[in-house]
Structure formats: structure tokens, C-alpha cells
Write an enzyme that holds these catalytic residues in place. Structure first.
Site, PDB file in Angstrom:
ATOM      1  N   GLN A 158      -2.666 -70.311 -16.852  1.00 24.18           N
ATOM      2  CA  GLN A 158      -3.957 -69.776 -17.922  1.00 24.18           C
ATOM      3  C   GLN A 158      -5.127 -69.858 -17.127  1.00 24.18           C
ATOM      4  O   GLN A 158      -6.287 -69.395 -17.553  1.00 24.18           O
ATOM      5  CB  GLN A 158      -4.627 -70.868 -18.473  1.00 24.18           C
TER       6      GLN A 158
ATOM      7  N   HIS B  35      -3.880 -64.756 -16.787  1.00 22.82           N
ATOM      8  CA  HIS B  35      -5.608 -64.382 -17.422  1.00 22.82           C
ATOM      9  C   HIS B  35      -6.669 -64.920 -16.303  1.00 22.82           C
ATOM     10  O   HIS B  35      -7.621 -63.805 -16.439  1.00 22.82           O
ATOM     11  CB  HIS B  35      -6.517 -65.402 -18.343  1.00 22.82           C
TER      12      HIS B  35
ATOM     13  N   CYS C  97     -13.561 -52.034  -8.160  1.00 20.32           N
ATOM     14  CA  CYS C  97     -14.648 -51.469  -8.337  1.00 20.32           C
ATOM     15  C   CYS C  97     -13.910 -50.849  -9.882  1.00 20.32           C
ATOM     16  O   CYS C  97     -12.752 -50.722 -10.164  1.00 20.32           O
ATOM     17  CB  CYS C  97     -14.304 -50.682  -7.568  1.00 20.32           C
TER      18      CYS C  97
ATOM     19  N   CYS D  85     -13.373 -46.410  -8.801  1.00 21.61           N
ATOM     20  CA  CYS D  85     -12.321 -45.674  -7.664  1.00 21.61           C
ATOM     21  C   CYS D  85     -11.301 -47.236  -7.917  1.00 21.61           C
ATOM     22  O   CYS D  85     -10.750 -46.853  -7.186  1.00 21.61           O
ATOM     23  CB  CYS D  85     -12.831 -45.706  -6.422  1.00 21.61           C
TER      24      CYS D  85
ATOM     25  N   CYS E  10     -19.338 -51.733  -5.404  1.00 24.16           N
ATOM     26  CA  CYS E  10     -18.602 -50.625  -4.894  1.00 24.16           C
ATOM     27  C   CYS E  10     -19.351 -50.178  -3.594  1.00 24.16           C
ATOM     28  O   CYS E  10     -20.303 -49.369  -3.819  1.00 24.16           O
ATOM     29  CB  CYS E  10     -17.627 -49.800  -5.599  1.00 24.16           C
TER      30      CYS E  10
ATOM     31  N   ILE F 204      -3.635 -86.399 -15.633  1.00 24.55           N
ATOM     32  CA  ILE F 204      -2.235 -85.264 -15.506  1.00 24.55           C
ATOM     33  C   ILE F 204      -2.617 -86.253 -13.832  1.00 24.55           C
ATOM     34  O   ILE F 204      -1.179 -86.053 -12.613  1.00 24.55           O
ATOM     35  CB  ILE F 204      -3.304 -84.090 -15.169  1.00 24.55           C
TER      36      ILE F 204
ATOM     37  N   ASP G 234      -8.773 -70.007 -11.697  1.00 23.49           N
ATOM     38  CA  ASP G 234      -9.856 -70.258  -9.817  1.00 23.49           C
ATOM     39  C   ASP G 234      -8.501 -70.136  -8.676  1.00 23.49           C
ATOM     40  O   ASP G 234      -8.932 -71.004  -8.118  1.00 23.49           O
ATOM     41  CB  ASP G 234      -9.600 -71.947 -10.469  1.00 23.49           C
TER      42      ASP G 234
ATOM     43  N   ARG H  13     -12.716 -71.499 -19.921  1.00 25.04           N
ATOM     44  CA  ARG H  13     -12.486 -70.818 -21.738  1.00 25.04           C
ATOM     45  C   ARG H  13     -12.650 -71.426 -22.281  1.00 25.04           C
ATOM     46  O   ARG H  13     -13.053 -70.956 -23.700  1.00 25.04           O
ATOM     47  CB  ARG H  13     -11.181 -69.735 -21.828  1.00 25.04           C
TER      48      ARG H  13
HETATM   49 ZN    ZN Z   1     -15.790 -48.087  -6.347  1.00 22.60          ZN
END
Ligand code: ZN
Length: 235
Positions: A99, A117, A125, A128, A146, A228, A102, A35
Site C-alpha cells: 500500500q 496506491h 503528464c 500527453c 511537461c 517490525i 515510497d 495516508r
Molecule cells: Zn505532456
């Protein structure tokens, strides 16, 4: 006592820890900040990131969306780093609210992960709602479809979409029940992270591990403005 030792003690003494994690923990795994401006601009996506990740753009032009999504945004070979692994090693006493989209916390073995997020690991899909894994999307040429013929979308929150209330509520519940809240790699300026930290109990300890200062540093019991990987490598 140095700050790392203090952090280690807080983790040992706590019974219920929530790690609230942002892009900073994933960039330590070599991932672009999904983001954040930085990631996409560095990698030169021809479509500005806020456009590419907006629901309007996805609905208008799924072909262009998937072209750049697959090229710039899919996780690929990124692996959990020492911070993801140390958090996972705490087992049931650690919950994760992230947030990031991944899936690296799950890959490291964390079981209780709330992704506010959403995630790039699963797809659904638009008609559906049948779900598909990331591997299906990587194999599909062009726009993945799909069985029913409709377009698949990533289970992420696009710009222009609301957060999933159930996930936000779960995040709030976890934070309300903690005795230690640790922010990792979030600048705490963007909703929902900025709002979520305010739900910590008054009695809970509050630690911030972020390279840059945050607006909440003054309220924390312990602040580590360090890399970190180095902090988590040392605990
Ligand atoms: Zn579908």
C-alpha cells in the site's frame, strides 16, 4: 518453539510467499505514514492531509499542492530498513503487494512489487502522459511541467480516484498463488488490504506482523505484535 523461530521455519518451508505491506514497514525507515493522519499532523502541513491528497485539490490548486507535497511528502533520504532488505533477500520466491508509495521495496532490491496506491518515484503528464522521474520533480521550481507545457502529476492514487484495476488484479493473482501470506505493518482495516487477504488459498499459511491487533488475528497461523525491525532483524 518461539514465535520468531516459527516464523523463520514458515519462510524456509514455503515456496511462494506474498508479503502484503503497509505503512508500518515504512515508518520503521523514519517515513511519515503518507495516508495516515499521524504523519502529516506531526509534521504540521497547513493543509489537512485528506484535502492535500485529493484529486479535486490537485486539479484546483497544483501550486499549493506541490508546495506542501515537496515539503512534506516526497521521500527524500529515507532508506530501506531491515524488513525491506530481508524480504528482498528472499529473491524470486517472495512477491510484494504494498500500500506504500515510497518505492523502498524496489530500492532494497525486490523485483516483483505491486504498488496498489501507486508511487512517488514516477510522474506523468496530465495531457500527453509522458513520464518523468522523481529527480526531475525535485529540480523543478514550483509546479513541474511537461515538455508539452501541461502539469505533471505523481503516479499515486489520490483520494477521490479509483484504484488501478490491473494492479489490484495482479495483487489478487499473486495472493491466490501463494503458500504463505505475510502481512507486515498493516492494520487490515482499510480497503484494499482488508479485502486482499481473503484471496489466500485455504491451504496457505497466514502470518501477521503488526504492532497492534488486527481484525484478522484470529484467522492467522501466527501473529507477532512486535516491532517490525526487531522481528525481521531476528529472522
Ligand atoms: Zn505532456
Amino acid at each position: 518453539m518461539d514465535k520468531i523461530a516459527e516464523f523463520r521455519n514458515l519462510i524456509e518451508e514455503s515456496r511462494r510467499i506474498v508479503f502484503l505491506t503497509g505503512a508500518g514497514i515504512s515508518t520503521a525507515s523514519g517515513l511519515a505514514d503518507f495516508r495516515g493522519k499521524e504523519g502529516l499532523e506531526k509534521r504540521k502541513s497547513p493543509v489537512p492531509y485528506e484535502t492535500l491528497l485529493s484529486i479535486d485539490f490537485f486539479e484546483r490548486d497544483p501550486e499549493t499542492f506541490y508546495k506542501y507535497y515537496k515539503e512534506f511528502l516526497i521521500v527524500g533520504d529515507a532508506q530501506p530498513n531491515v524488513a525491506h532488505k530481508k524480504i528482498a533477500a528472499l529473491g524470486e520466491k517472495a512477491a510484494v503487494v504494498t500500500q506504500n508509495i515510497d518505492g523502498l521495496h524496489q530500492l532494497a532490491g525486490s523485483k516483483n512489487v505491486t504498488e496498489v496506491h501507486g508511487t512517488t518515484l514516477t510522474y506523468r503528464c496530465v495531457r500527453c502522459r509522458k513520464t518523468y522521474p522523481e529527480s526531475y520533480i525535485k529540480r523543478a521550481p514550483g509546479v513541474p511541467k511537461c515538455d508539452c507545457g501541461a502539469v505533471l502529476r505523481p503516479d499515486i492514487v489520490f483520494y477521490g480516484e479509483m484504484l488501478d484495476d490491473r494492479k489490484v488484479e495482479k495483487a489478487v493473482r499473486e495472493i491466490r498463488a501463494c503458500d504463505l501470506l505475510v502481512v507486515v505493518g498493516s492494520s487490515l482495516v482499510v480497503y484494499p488490504a482488508a479485502g486482499l487477504v481473503q484471496y489466500r488459498p485455504r491451504s496457505a499459511k497466514f502470518v501477521i506482523v503488526n504492532y497492534d491487533p488486527t481484525p484478522y488475528d484470529a484467522y492467522a497461523d501466527l501473529v507477532l505484535h512486535d516491532d517490525i525491525s526487531i522481528v525481521f532483524g531476528a529472522i
